[in-house]
Enzyme design. Structure first.
Site, PDB file in Angstrom:
ATOM      1  N   ASP A  83       0.851  -1.186   0.000  1.00  0.00           N
ATOM      2  CA  ASP A  83       0.000   0.000   0.000  1.00  0.00           C
ATOM      3  C   ASP A  83       0.900   1.254   0.000  1.00  0.00           C
ATOM      4  O   ASP A  83       1.826   1.346   0.806  1.00  0.00           O
ATOM      5  CB  ASP A  83      -0.860  -0.049   1.287  1.00  0.00           C
ATOM      6  CG  ASP A  83      -2.006   0.940   1.270  1.00  0.00           C
ATOM      7  OD1 ASP A  83      -2.382   1.417   0.184  1.00  0.00           O
ATOM      8  OD2 ASP A  83      -2.540   1.230   2.366  1.00  0.00           O
ATOM      9  N   HIS A  84       0.649   2.182  -0.892  1.00  0.00           N
ATOM     10  CA  HIS A  84       1.385   3.453  -0.958  1.00  0.00           C
ATOM     11  C   HIS A  84       2.911   3.327  -0.975  1.00  0.00           C
ATOM     12  O   HIS A  84       3.599   3.877  -0.115  1.00  0.00           O
ATOM     13  CB  HIS A  84       0.985   4.385   0.190  1.00  0.00           C
ATOM     14  CG  HIS A  84      -0.404   4.917   0.036  1.00  0.00           C
ATOM     15  ND1 HIS A  84      -0.748   5.887  -0.875  1.00  0.00           N
ATOM     16  CD2 HIS A  84      -1.539   4.591   0.681  1.00  0.00           C
ATOM     17  CE1 HIS A  84      -2.048   6.141  -0.784  1.00  0.00           C
ATOM     18  NE2 HIS A  84      -2.565   5.363   0.137  1.00  0.00           N
ATOM     19  N   ASP A 105       2.742   5.026  -5.507  1.00  0.00           N
ATOM     20  CA  ASP A 105       2.008   6.275  -5.333  1.00  0.00           C
ATOM     21  C   ASP A 105       2.909   7.432  -5.736  1.00  0.00           C
ATOM     22  O   ASP A 105       3.590   8.031  -4.911  1.00  0.00           O
ATOM     23  CB  ASP A 105       1.523   6.428  -3.889  1.00  0.00           C
ATOM     24  CG  ASP A 105       0.738   7.727  -3.699  1.00  0.00           C
ATOM     25  OD1 ASP A 105       0.631   8.509  -4.675  1.00  0.00           O
ATOM     26  OD2 ASP A 105       0.251   7.968  -2.591  1.00  0.00           O
ATOM     27  N   GLY A 190      -7.677   7.780   7.479  1.00  0.00           N
ATOM     28  CA  GLY A 190      -7.851   7.984   8.917  1.00  0.00           C
ATOM     29  C   GLY A 190      -9.311   7.951   9.345  1.00  0.00           C
ATOM     30  O   GLY A 190     -10.214   7.715   8.538  1.00  0.00           O
ATOM     31  N   SER A 225     -11.661   4.229   2.454  1.00  0.00           N
ATOM     32  CA  SER A 225     -13.072   3.890   2.332  1.00  0.00           C
ATOM     33  C   SER A 225     -13.639   3.092   3.499  1.00  0.00           C
ATOM     34  O   SER A 225     -14.522   2.267   3.331  1.00  0.00           O
ATOM     35  CB  SER A 225     -13.319   3.168   1.012  1.00  0.00           C
ATOM     36  OG  SER A 225     -13.119   4.089  -0.049  1.00  0.00           O
ATOM     37  N   ASN A 266     -10.203   0.096  -0.215  1.00  0.00           N
ATOM     38  CA  ASN A 266      -9.270   0.029   0.909  1.00  0.00           C
ATOM     39  C   ASN A 266      -9.962   0.343   2.227  1.00  0.00           C
ATOM     40  O   ASN A 266     -10.606   1.390   2.369  1.00  0.00           O
ATOM     41  CB  ASN A 266      -8.138   1.039   0.702  1.00  0.00           C
ATOM     42  CG  ASN A 266      -7.189   0.636  -0.411  1.00  0.00           C
ATOM     43  OD1 ASN A 266      -7.434  -0.328  -1.136  1.00  0.00           O
ATOM     44  ND2 ASN A 266      -6.100   1.368  -0.527  1.00  0.00           N
ATOM     45  N   ASP A 268      -9.190   0.214   6.465  1.00  0.00           N
ATOM     46  CA  ASP A 268      -8.278  -0.017   7.591  1.00  0.00           C
ATOM     47  C   ASP A 268      -8.915   0.452   8.898  1.00  0.00           C
ATOM     48  O   ASP A 268      -9.034  -0.300   9.866  1.00  0.00           O
ATOM     49  CB  ASP A 268      -6.940   0.708   7.328  1.00  0.00           C
ATOM     50  CG  ASP A 268      -5.876   0.363   8.358  1.00  0.00           C
ATOM     51  OD1 ASP A 268      -6.128  -0.492   9.231  1.00  0.00           O
ATOM     52  OD2 ASP A 268      -4.777   0.948   8.298  1.00  0.00           O
ATOM     53  N   THR A 269      -9.369   1.707   8.915  1.00  0.00           N
ATOM     54  CA  THR A 269      -9.887   2.305  10.154  1.00  0.00           C
ATOM     55  C   THR A 269     -10.975   1.453  10.817  1.00  0.00           C
ATOM     56  O   THR A 269     -10.958   1.279  12.044  1.00  0.00           O
ATOM     57  CB  THR A 269     -10.428   3.725   9.853  1.00  0.00           C
ATOM     58  OG1 THR A 269      -9.325   4.535   9.415  1.00  0.00           O
ATOM     59  CG2 THR A 269     -11.061   4.354  11.081  1.00  0.00           C
TER      60      THR A 269
HETATM   61 ZN    ZN Z   1      -4.517   4.975   0.767  1.00  0.00          ZN
END
Ligand code: ZN
Length: 342
Positions: A83-84, A105, A190, A225, A266, A268-269
């Site tokens: 990722d990134h 990225d 975030g 997302s 994506n 994560d949070t």
């Molecule tokens: Zn990202």
């Protein structure tokens, strides 16, 4: 089954008209949560690690945990994605480690903060495409800049200042030959994405739809997302946490995206919130406990529930056994047969 190419997983998702969640991990329990959710829902899997995650897990630990995942869950097509990636060198180190997909990225300079020029982005991404495709590894690029900061990476923008320009997206895809394209449509990284529930207008869904119309064959990626559901925020705050009120990306908007070319989402949070809420609950309700398993088990279960729900909402559930994974060698020879247009 060895780790598989993300390109194949996304091609199949496009054929089936569904999206695939890409979940971030740092440790064993997160990987186990995702794999259990995948088995339960019969879903293909994309697991991704940021530079921060690779540093936290010392890279090789993470890689071998992923190999273990393919051994314990052989029926699940599983992708390991960077990722990134902030530079071609970072992407190369992931390819060398055994990642089957990388994100270059180039929307930011290698410092991960400064928005770059279009020319820099094309050059860096093209370089990664050449190296990655030679090994059958998938490449995701990004055009336009996302809001917020993720693992110390991000320009800290508000999400609306560098939206993806559709004409530039077309040019970028042609010049780089990438497999998947991350676009900026107002999402940010975030927990604190929006201060009220966003609409399709706030999220610039019309722009996403326009990009898809102009690039119907390209797999689009939605970053940042997580939906940041209120019930997960509430558990944290109920057991002593101090989250401020916040809104994420509504699942209905993601589903609209999936109808319009979004194949990778994506998240994560949401998983971080689920884990933290479950651990806080044990700490408050059973303060006498000190065996880490007494709180890591409920944490793992809480994350599994969120992941299984997302897999169902994104439509990937039930599709784990639709196809036979191709080897990276096969992917490499396919790429070689269709060289990038200059
Ligand atoms: Zn990202």
């Amino acid at each position: 089954m060895p780790l598989v190419s993300m390109r194949q997983v996304l091609d199949e998702a496009a054929k089936g008209g569904y999206g695939v969640g890409a979940f971030n991990v740092n440790n064993m329990e997160q990987i186990q949560s995702i794999m259990e959710a995948a088995r339960e829902t019969k879903s293909p899997v994309i697991i991704q690690a940021s530079r921060g995650a690779r540093a936290y897990s010392q890279d090789r630990f993470l890689y071998h945990l992923m190999v273990a995942a393919t051994e314990v869950y052989p029926e699940i097509p599983t992708v390991l994605h960077l990722d990134h990636g902030n530079s071609p060198e970072t992407c190369q180190s992931a390819i060398d480690m055994g990642f089957t997909s990388v994100m270059m990225d180039g929307s930011l300079m290698p410092d991960g903060k400064t928005p770059s020029s279009f020319e820099y982005n094309v050059e860096a991404t093209r370089k990664v495409v050449e190296a990655a495709h030679a090994k059958g590894v998938t490449v995701e690029g990004e055009i336009g800049c996302l809001g917020g900061i993720e693992d110390g990476h991000g320009a800290g923008l508000d999400g609306l200042s560098h939206l993806t320009d559709p004409g530039q997206a077309v040019e970028f895809v042609k010049a780089t030959g990438l497999d998947a394209l991350a676009i900026a449509i107002g999402t940010s990284h975030g927990a604190y994405k929006f201060s009220s529930k966003p609409t399709g207008e706030t999220l610039k869904m019309a722009r996403l739809i326009e990009i898809h119309k102009r690039l119907p064959g390209v797999h689009l990626v939605m970053h940042g997302s997580s939906s940041v559901p209120k019930d997960l925020q509430d558990i944290i705050n109920q057991y002593g946490g101090k989250l401020k009120p916040t809104w994420g990306v509504p699942v209905e908007e993601i589903q609209l995206g999936i109808k319009n070319g979004v194949r990778k989402i994506n998240v994560d949070t949401d998983n971080r919130l689920a884990i933290t809420g479950a651990i806080r609950k044990v700490f408050v309700e059973k303060p006498e406990e000190f065996d880490p398993r007494s709180y890591m088990k409920p944490a793992r279960e809480a994350m599994k529930k969120v992941v299984a729900l997302r897999m169902t909402q994104f439509g990937q559930a039930g599709h784990a056994n639709d196809y036979k994974p191709l080897s990276l060698e096969t992917m490499a020879s396919r790429y070689a047969a269709q060289p990038v247009a200059v």
